[in-house]
Design an enzyme around this catalytic site. Structure first.
Site, PDB file in Angstrom:
ATOM      1  N   ALA A 215      -4.613   7.156  -4.621  1.00  9.11           N
ATOM      2  CA  ALA A 215      -3.242   6.705  -4.903  1.00  9.11           C
ATOM      3  C   ALA A 215      -3.336   5.202  -5.158  1.00  9.11           C
ATOM      4  O   ALA A 215      -3.214   4.390  -4.240  1.00  9.11           O
ATOM      5  CB  ALA A 215      -2.353   7.004  -3.713  1.00  9.11           C
TER       6      ALA A 215
ATOM      7  N   SER B  99       0.846  -1.202   0.000  1.00  9.02           N
ATOM      8  CA  SER B  99       0.000   0.000   0.000  1.00  9.02           C
ATOM      9  C   SER B  99       0.881   1.250   0.000  1.00  9.02           C
ATOM     10  O   SER B  99       2.076   1.181  -0.341  1.00  9.02           O
ATOM     11  CB  SER B  99      -0.919  -0.028   1.226  1.00  9.02           C
ATOM     12  OG  SER B  99      -1.909   0.955   1.103  1.00  9.02           O
ATOM     13  N   ASN B 100       0.338   2.392   0.345  1.00  9.54           N
ATOM     14  CA  ASN B 100       1.103   3.647   0.384  1.00  9.54           C
ATOM     15  C   ASN B 100       0.543   4.545   1.486  1.00  9.54           C
ATOM     16  O   ASN B 100      -0.391   4.172   2.183  1.00  9.54           O
ATOM     17  CB  ASN B 100       1.052   4.336  -0.987  1.00  9.54           C
ATOM     18  CG  ASN B 100      -0.384   4.553  -1.433  1.00  9.54           C
ATOM     19  OD1 ASN B 100      -1.142   5.253  -0.792  1.00  9.54           O
ATOM     20  ND2 ASN B 100      -0.758   3.918  -2.537  1.00  9.54           N
ATOM     21  N   TYR B 101       1.121   5.733   1.626  1.00 10.10           N
ATOM     22  CA  TYR B 101       0.786   6.604   2.758  1.00 10.10           C
ATOM     23  C   TYR B 101      -0.494   7.435   2.566  1.00 10.10           C
ATOM     24  O   TYR B 101      -0.796   8.280   3.400  1.00 10.10           O
ATOM     25  CB  TYR B 101       1.930   7.595   3.007  1.00 10.10           C
ATOM     26  CG  TYR B 101       3.199   6.963   3.518  1.00 10.10           C
ATOM     27  CD1 TYR B 101       3.236   6.375   4.774  1.00 10.10           C
ATOM     28  CD2 TYR B 101       4.355   6.980   2.755  1.00 10.10           C
ATOM     29  CE1 TYR B 101       4.404   5.813   5.255  1.00 10.10           C
ATOM     30  CE2 TYR B 101       5.531   6.421   3.227  1.00 10.10           C
ATOM     31  CZ  TYR B 101       5.554   5.838   4.479  1.00 10.10           C
ATOM     32  OH  TYR B 101       6.700   5.288   4.957  1.00 10.10           O
ATOM     33  N   SER B 102      -1.209   7.238   1.462  1.00 15.33           N
ATOM     34  CA  SER B 102      -2.376   8.107   1.217  1.00 15.33           C
ATOM     35  C   SER B 102      -3.389   8.024   2.366  1.00 15.33           C
ATOM     36  O   SER B 102      -3.736   6.943   2.827  1.00 15.33           O
ATOM     37  CB  SER B 102      -3.057   7.699  -0.091  1.00 15.33           C
ATOM     38  OG  SER B 102      -4.277   8.364  -0.217  1.00 15.33           O
TER      39      SER B 102
END
Ligand code: C5P
Length: 415
Positions: free
Chosen positions: A282, A215-218
């Protein structure tokens, strides 16, 4: 704002010191500005400074001297009738209370009462954070909002008390932007009103095994702010979001998804019907080819994950969009990436791309603020300063509204 007649009501808070700058900005944009200054306001900003920048004498006294020839003895009525909009910045707790109960004992409160119906009233409360949160202030704000006033929430940051909290008046540039947008809307109504807007938001989670994902920091904050701002303008909004920890804005339909493929499937039914598609999510570009069912065990020194490409939702919408539909994307880059953002506009057949950088402190993922550069299909580039995401969302929608009114909208490529 050219030719618009604005009354600026200034009450007695420390933020009043910023109002000469606000007057300058409004004058520069072509507005005609008159100032209604309260007695306490005059303790924080000089009447002479406001008169000098506005080019008009400042209205303070409700009762003019009886013996001066040429005096407008009913200016407490005529000023409110003259104006296209009333802006109160800063609005103190005392002024909010007086307006909420309908007091009419100085020029500011008289203008409020005599303003012609349906003219915009923008109120910028500014005070100490604890005062702002008090039930009395919140009740008065709710009363004024119910009367149709637009209340602009103060910003969070350093306050005059030395404390940090919510109560700061926004910077004059931001106030001027809100006034411009309100005047435009009151003249024409928002072109977004009644139209379908789809917003994707948040991160996606691409499953590696039963307990892990990529995943990512969004945080989803930008997408949620856009959904809220579109709803404020009367749009029918569907928000398709990955896993986030945010409340759904009122009146917005929310669809929760986990991964890119689910987001793609959720968005597809709207392709042919929506007026504006805003991709703020994102979305992970790749996903593990075959997620493991249970938990993967660490029984070898190395492991390899085979990743496959995810569908590009925005590019897919851009390729199929029909004349009149608008596609808006984000380009988040870690460094200089504006050239990449321009390419994305072409490649994905977008009408607008919002370029932003990512530093995890002021802009990009997670934080409450963002600094966007808007690049549109006519190659117009607008650099917005760092501002709260909610404000950035409004500015982005102002640009979407401009594009909706642009005849070139009907010439977008149909594929
Ligand atoms: O190509 P890139 O990922 O940099 O483009 C970012 C833009 O495209 C964002 O607006 C994002 O929401 C959208 N996007 C998408 N589906 C993907 C990847 C990105 O809708 N699979």
């Amino acid at each position: 704002m050219k030719g618009k007649r604005i009354i600026l009501g200034v009450s007695g808070g420390i933020a009043a010191y910023k109002t000469p700058q606000l007057v300058r900005l409004l004058k520069k944009a072509g507005a005609d500005v008159r100032i209604a200054l309260t007695a306490s306001g005059s303790r924080f900003v000089s009447e002479l400074a406001l008169a000098t920048v506005s080019g008009e004498s400042v209205c303070r006294e409700m009762f003019p001297p009886a013996d001066q020839p040429g005096t407008d003895f009913t200016r407490h009525i005529s000023l409110g009738e003259w104006a296209d909009a009333l802006v109160i910045a800063p609005a103190t707790a005392n002024t909010l209370a007086r307006l909420a109960v309908g007091m009419c004992d100085d020029m500011l409160s008289a203008c409020f009462i005599t303003l012609r119906p349906h003219k915009p009233v923008l109120i910028f409360p500014a005070m100490d954070g604890q005062m702002y949160r008090s039930p009395a202030v919140q009740r008065n704000i709710a009363t004024l909002a119910a009367q149709g006033c637009t209340i602009i929430e103060p910003e969070t940051g350093d306050l005059a008390s030395g404390q940090c909290g919510t109560g700061r008046m926004p910077e004059p540039e931001i106030i001027a932007g809100r006034i411009g947008a309100a005047l435009q809307k009151s003249a024409t109504g928002s072109p977004l009103s009644g139209r379908t807007v789809v917003v994707t938001a948040g991160p996606t989670r691409e499953k590696i095994d039963g307990v892990r994902f990529i995943s990512n920091y969004s945080s989803g904050k930008m997408g949620f702010a856009l959904a809220e701002a579109a709803r404020e303008r009367g749009a029918e909004v569907t928000l398709i979001t990955g896993p986030v920890n945010l409340e759904t804005p009122g009146g917005v339909e929310r669809l929760d998804v986990e991964n890119a493929c689910e987001m793609y499937e959720a968005a597809k039914p709207f392709y042919s019907t929506c007026a504006v598609f805003i991709a703020a999510a994102a979305v992970a570009d790749y996903r593990p080819e075959t997620p493991h069912e249970g938990k993967l065990k660490k029984n070898s020194p190395e492991m390899q994950l085979k990743l496959v490409r995810n569908p590009d939702i925005l590019a897919d919408f851009g390729a199929r969009k029909r004349p009149g539909q608008l596609a808006v994307g984000f380009a988040l880059e870690t460094g200089e990436g504006i050239a990449y953002a321009r390419c994305k506009l072409q490649e994905k057949n977008l009408d607008l791309v919002a370029f932003n950088t990512f530093d995890r402190k002021t802009s990009g993922f997670e934080v409450d603020t963002n600094a966007l550069t808007l690049i549109d299909r006519n190659h117009m580039e607008t650099v917005l300063p760092l501002m709260p995401k909610k404000e950035a969302a409004r500015r982005l929608l102002d640009h979407v509204e401009l594009l909706m009114g642009d005849p070139a909208a009907n010439m977008t490529t149909e594929k």
